[in-house]
Design a protein around this motif. Structure first.
Motif, PDB file in Angstrom:
ATOM      1  N   SER A  21       0.812  -1.215   0.000  1.00 60.74           N
ATOM      2  CA  SER A  21       0.000   0.000   0.000  1.00 60.74           C
ATOM      3  C   SER A  21       0.848   1.268   0.000  1.00 60.74           C
ATOM      4  N   ARG A  26       2.060   1.972  -5.573  1.00 59.38           N
ATOM      5  CA  ARG A  26       0.935   2.514  -6.337  1.00 59.38           C
ATOM      6  C   ARG A  26       1.424   3.210  -7.607  1.00 59.38           C
ATOM      7  N   THR A  60      -3.429  10.407 -11.491  1.00 62.78           N
ATOM      8  CA  THR A  60      -3.084   8.983 -11.423  1.00 62.78           C
ATOM      9  C   THR A  60      -2.052   8.589 -12.474  1.00 62.78           C
TER      10      THR A  60
END
Length: 270
Positions: A21, A26, A60
């Motif tokens: 995480s 990510r 993102t």
């Protein structure tokens, strides 16, 4: 970690699948452009249906800093096409979009500005230390003011707007070698032909600051995707895009827009 279900004699435990995480794990999902985009600073004017999708995808994809400008608040009807959920209703679109981005893309540092200036002189101070401006206001006066300020300061601009009830959208680029948006006229840059008044100007909704364009979510997503790709190519210095691209999703009744697909302007002379 375990998840327990049932009680007493029916109690059962199931192992949860673990995954990293941390931010770097990510960021690997953001794609190969992310390392170069980490240092980029982008100002987005208008974070409604189109702008919120662009903001989300730029973040993102790896963009490190976003400045979000919007003076509107969320309504229940916005939920159909916006990235935000029902708990945001009644709150600032820019503010809650910022919170959303911080949650899903922790490397991105958004800042909130609850205004969209409509005078070039008011926009000029906002362009300091910005690598790109993205205009998703859908308001002609705002687009012209933003384009004028960007031309004066040589800040690259991508401007996107939907038309004809979502049957078409336009993505315009303004950099040094391009004709400034304010000077673009037919035949080199043909306008999208208007439909009936309802198609051209959308519908009025209580509390909205401008007419609502009734484009379906699929059209908004397609426009947001193409806009974001144009932004990333510009930020990374990739060539190959036109100064003005009109995408026709459903054929209109006038040439050249009676053909579905991308139409690039000015047309290259062979």
């Amino acid at each position: 970690m375990l998840t327990f279900t049932g009680a007493e004699g029916t109690l059962a435990a199931f192992a949860n699948v673990t995954s990293p995480s941390d931010t770097e794990s990510r960021l690997r999902r953001a794609g190969p452009d992310a390392p170069q985009l980490r240092g980029k600073r982008v100002l987005i004017a208008g974070v409604g249906a189109l702008g919120s999708q662009v903001a989300r995808t730029l973040a993102t994809s790896g963009v490190g800093r976003l400045r979000l400008h919007d003076n509107d608040s969320m309504r229940s009807t916005n939920l159909v096409r916006h990235i935000l959920l029902s708990h945001s209703v009644g709150h600032s679109k820019a503010g809650f979009t910022s919170l959303y981005i911080e949650d899903i893309a922790p490397w991105c540092k958004p800042t909130v500005h609850e205004d969209v200036p409509l005078r070039p002189d008011d926009i000029l101070p906002l362009l300091r230390n910005v690598d790109l401006v993205v205009d998703c206001t859908g308001v002609f006066a705002a687009t012209l003011a933003i384009a004028s300020a960007c031309a004066e300061t040589n800040v690259p601009l991508i401007s996107a707007s939907l038309a004809r009830g979502g049957d078409a959208f336009r993505v315009q680029r303004q950099i040094d070698e391009d004709v400034p948006l304010i000077q673009r006229t037919a035949p080199d840059f043909p306008p999208i032909p208007p439909g009936d008044e309802a198609e051209s100007f959308g519908f009025l909704e209580l509390g909205c600051t401008a007419p609502v364009h009734n484009a379906p979510p699929a059209s908004v997503l397609r426009a947001a995707s193409e806009t974001t790709l144009a932004c990333i190519d510009l930020l990374l210095g990739r060539a190959g895009r036109a100064a003005d691209t009109v995408t026709i999703l459903r054929a209109l009744d006038e040439a050249p827009f009676d053909v579905v697909g991308e139409h690039r302007f000015p047309v290259a002379v062979s």
